[in-house]
Write a protein that holds these residues in place. Structure first.
Motif, PDB file in Angstrom:
ATOM      1  N   ARG A 170       0.842  -1.207   0.000  1.00 42.96           N
ATOM      2  CA  ARG A 170       0.000   0.000   0.000  1.00 42.96           C
ATOM      3  C   ARG A 170       0.870   1.247   0.000  1.00 42.96           C
ATOM      4  O   ARG A 170       0.553   2.233  -0.648  1.00 42.96           O
ATOM      5  N   GLN A 171       1.989   1.210   0.737  1.00 44.92           N
ATOM      6  CA  GLN A 171       2.875   2.378   0.783  1.00 44.92           C
ATOM      7  C   GLN A 171       3.471   2.657  -0.596  1.00 44.92           C
ATOM      8  O   GLN A 171       3.949   3.745  -0.875  1.00 44.92           O
TER       9      GLN A 171
ATOM     10  N   GLY B 133       1.560   2.432  -3.217  1.00 47.22           N
ATOM     11  CA  GLY B 133       0.418   2.859  -4.033  1.00 47.22           C
ATOM     12  C   GLY B 133      -0.454   1.723  -4.524  1.00 47.22           C
ATOM     13  O   GLY B 133      -1.373   1.929  -5.310  1.00 47.22           O
TER      14      GLY B 133
ATOM     15  N   THR C  90       2.501   8.058   6.806  1.00 46.70           N
ATOM     16  CA  THR C  90       2.250   7.147   5.681  1.00 46.70           C
ATOM     17  C   THR C  90       0.952   6.351   5.837  1.00 46.70           C
ATOM     18  O   THR C  90       0.593   5.585   4.967  1.00 46.70           O
TER      19      THR C  90
ATOM     20  N   ALA D 122      -3.646   4.729   3.099  1.00 49.70           N
ATOM     21  CA  ALA D 122      -2.201   4.655   2.838  1.00 49.70           C
ATOM     22  C   ALA D 122      -1.866   4.671   1.351  1.00 49.70           C
ATOM     23  O   ALA D 122      -0.943   5.368   0.919  1.00 49.70           O
ATOM     24  N   GLU D 123      -2.626   3.902   0.545  1.00 45.89           N
ATOM     25  CA  GLU D 123      -2.248   3.790  -0.869  1.00 45.89           C
ATOM     26  C   GLU D 123      -2.496   5.094  -1.627  1.00 45.89           C
ATOM     27  O   GLU D 123      -1.781   5.414  -2.570  1.00 45.89           O
TER      28      GLU D 123
ATOM     29  N   ALA E 188       0.376   7.412  -0.928  1.00 45.63           N
ATOM     30  CA  ALA E 188       1.519   7.024  -1.763  1.00 45.63           C
ATOM     31  C   ALA E 188       1.348   7.587  -3.178  1.00 45.63           C
ATOM     32  O   ALA E 188       2.287   8.136  -3.746  1.00 45.63           O
ATOM     33  N   ARG E 189       0.129   7.452  -3.715  1.00 38.21           N
ATOM     34  CA  ARG E 189      -0.090   7.934  -5.087  1.00 38.21           C
ATOM     35  C   ARG E 189      -0.043   9.458  -5.159  1.00 38.21           C
ATOM     36  O   ARG E 189       0.248  10.024  -6.201  1.00 38.21           O
TER      37      ARG E 189
ATOM     38  N   VAL F 126       3.713  10.539  -1.371  1.00 41.52           N
ATOM     39  CA  VAL F 126       4.447  10.302  -0.121  1.00 41.52           C
ATOM     40  C   VAL F 126       5.143   8.947  -0.228  1.00 41.52           C
ATOM     41  O   VAL F 126       4.499   7.937  -0.522  1.00 41.52           O
ATOM     42  N   PHE F 127       6.431   8.949  -0.021  1.00 46.68           N
ATOM     43  CA  PHE F 127       7.197   7.708  -0.135  1.00 46.68           C
ATOM     44  C   PHE F 127       7.964   7.481   1.154  1.00 46.68           C
ATOM     45  O   PHE F 127       8.603   8.391   1.676  1.00 46.68           O
ATOM     46  N   LEU F 128       7.895   6.241   1.648  1.00 41.93           N
ATOM     47  CA  LEU F 128       8.682   5.877   2.834  1.00 41.93           C
ATOM     48  C   LEU F 128       9.746   4.861   2.445  1.00 41.93           C
ATOM     49  O   LEU F 128       9.435   3.797   1.905  1.00 41.93           O
TER      50      LEU F 128
END
Lengths: 211, 248
Positions: free
Chosen positions: A168-169, A171, B51, B75-76, B79-80, B83-85
């Motif tokens: 999920r992180q 995307g 995140t 969360a997803e 990310a889109r 935001v990136f971890l």
């Protein structure tokens, strides 16, 4: 009715069973023969696989996958009997259980006194996708020879939450991630089917269930 | 100045225990912010909360990413939105190949942005380009995600994924942990190459060492769930000398 089959000395055979409601086989393997069984169940079934290594140097692989929904249930019972030595057996048995489905595995592994230098492995891995699904697993090892390798392991768990979060992180939607993890778990069995058409049909059948 | 991330009075807890006790932080495009602090100060909690890790509960405060309510997004979607971890402990995913994983991630993001998915050839070309300079073996493409990777390979793989996804906000959580000096240099160079006037990074670390390579514009000290001091890059050196005890 149990169906008796013989694998003649030195022969190599592969049997693929997809969605057969009952399977009851007693196989006698003769010297140096090889057998690979791939067993896939997407609905209720009862499987009994009894394999005898009646002569030295036999090789057996059993790969089984049950992927169940609703109130379906699958019971798989393997009897792997090493009567003679220098044989190899490998069993990988997997269940993926959703809704209120039930799985049962009994893995009987017998290594008789004459069966020295046998290498026998049995792995049972199960995923429960719902709180109401149940799995019973019962490995039974009886080993009467002293110079053998025998291993077994059974695990039952849920999909890896940390892997889902990692996806999920990046995307990936949770439904997509879940399907990818399930497919990865099952591909280990499915990809052993060597016939391309059969493999394709199986992948499509599983995709339909995954939707 | 273009504000990328605005954190206001953020409180968060896990299992009823409050870990973040009122974080305020504004990050503008083009900036690198280091967050330093002892174990248990709340550094990793901050990255988990930003995140969208469901294990943590946000009890007060707000976070805006490019003016949008970040905390309202799953969360997803975060990310889109960019935001990136880079995980402190990247997760192994047996049976899912790097190619399949990355292609799914890139195409889900493209779909979200209303773009066509990349073809297999275009995707593989992109993978090759983004791997340049990261000293990663080609064979990693067909291996399962992080499975059997060394510590250094895992961290390089995080930076590679960051290059593929082109985030606007990268959070590097203890990226230096477990890296030897050569791998550290490769990883830091990778991060520096991805820096543009339009994106920003948060570098979470214990030690000053990583900040020799990724030079921050601001250094914040996190202690007991709050930012207790903010300074320039010289603050990191000062901490290396005097330690964190002064903030107790």
């Amino acid at each position: 009715m149990t169906e008796e089959r013989i694998i003649p000395a030195g022969e190599k055979q592969e049997w693929v069973f997809i969605d057969e409601p009952t399977l009851d086989l007693h196989v006698c393997q003769q010297a140096g023969s090889s057998l690979r069984i791939i067993l896939i169940n997407l609905s209720s079934a009862t499987n009994i696989l009894h394999i005898d290594h009646t002569a030295p140097n036999c090789h057996t692989e059993i790969y089984a996958l049950a992927f169940l929904h609703g109130t379906d249930s699958v019971s798989t019972h393997t009897r792997m009997h090493h009567d003679k030595g220098e044989g190899v057996s490998e069993q990988v048995i997997k269940f993926v259980l959703d809704d209120e489905s039930k799985g049962a595995f009994v893995g009987e592994l017998k290594i008789k006194p004459d069966a020295q230098q046998v290498d026998a492995r049995q792995t049972n891995r199960n995923l429960l996708l719902s709180d109401l699904a149940t799995m019973r697993t019962q490995p039974q090892l009886e080993i009467y020879a002293d110079d053998v390798k025998a291993s077994h392991g059974a695990t039952t768990g849920q999909l890896d939450e940390s892997a889902l979060f990692y996806m999920r992180q990046r995307g990936i939607a949770p439904e997509t991630g879940r399907k990818m993890l399930l497919r990865a778990f099952m591909d280990d069995i499915v990809d052993r089917v060597q016939d391309d058409d059969q493999h394709q049909r199986l992948v499509e059948a599983i995709d339909r269930v995954l939707q | 100045m273009n504000t990328l991330l605005q954190i206001t009075d953020l409180h968060a807890s896990i299992g009823g225990k409050e870990i973040l006790k009122g974080i305020n932080l504004t990050i503008n495009a083009g900036e690198v912010h280091a967050i330093m602090g002892r174990n248990g100060a709340g550094k990793s909690t901050l990255s988990a909360v930003l995140t969208g890790n469901d294990k943590y509960e946000v009890t007060a405060g707000s976070v805006l990413l490019n003016g949008k309510d970040l905390l309202a997004m799953p969360a997803e979607i975060r990310a889109r939105e960019g935001v990136f971890l880079s995980f402190q402990y990247p997760v192994e995913i047996p049976g899912v190949s790097m190619v399949n994983f990355m292609r799914t991630a890139v195409n889900e993001k493209r779909q979200y942005e209303g773009k066509e998915p990349l073809s297999a050839t275009a995707f593989l070309k992109l993978m090759r380009e983004k791997k340049a300079g990261l000293d990663m073996a080609d064979k990693l493409n067909n291996r399962s995600v992080n499975e059997g990777f060394s510590g250094g390979e895992k961290k390089k793989n995080e930076i590679f994924q960051m290059a593929m996804l082109e985030p606007c906000l990268s959070i590097l959580d203890e990226t230096d942990s477990g890296l030897d000096i050569d791998a550290l240099r490769v990883v830091a160079d990778g991060v520096n190459r991805l820096k543009t006037p339009h994106n920003a990074s948060i570098v979470i670390t214990h030690y000053q060492r990583l900040l020799d390579y990724i030079v921050p514009d601001f250094v914040h000290v996190l202690e007991d769930g709050r930012i207790v001091k903010t300074g320039g890059k010289e603050l990191a050196l000062e901490l290396e000398q005097s330690g964190y005890a002064q903030f107790e």
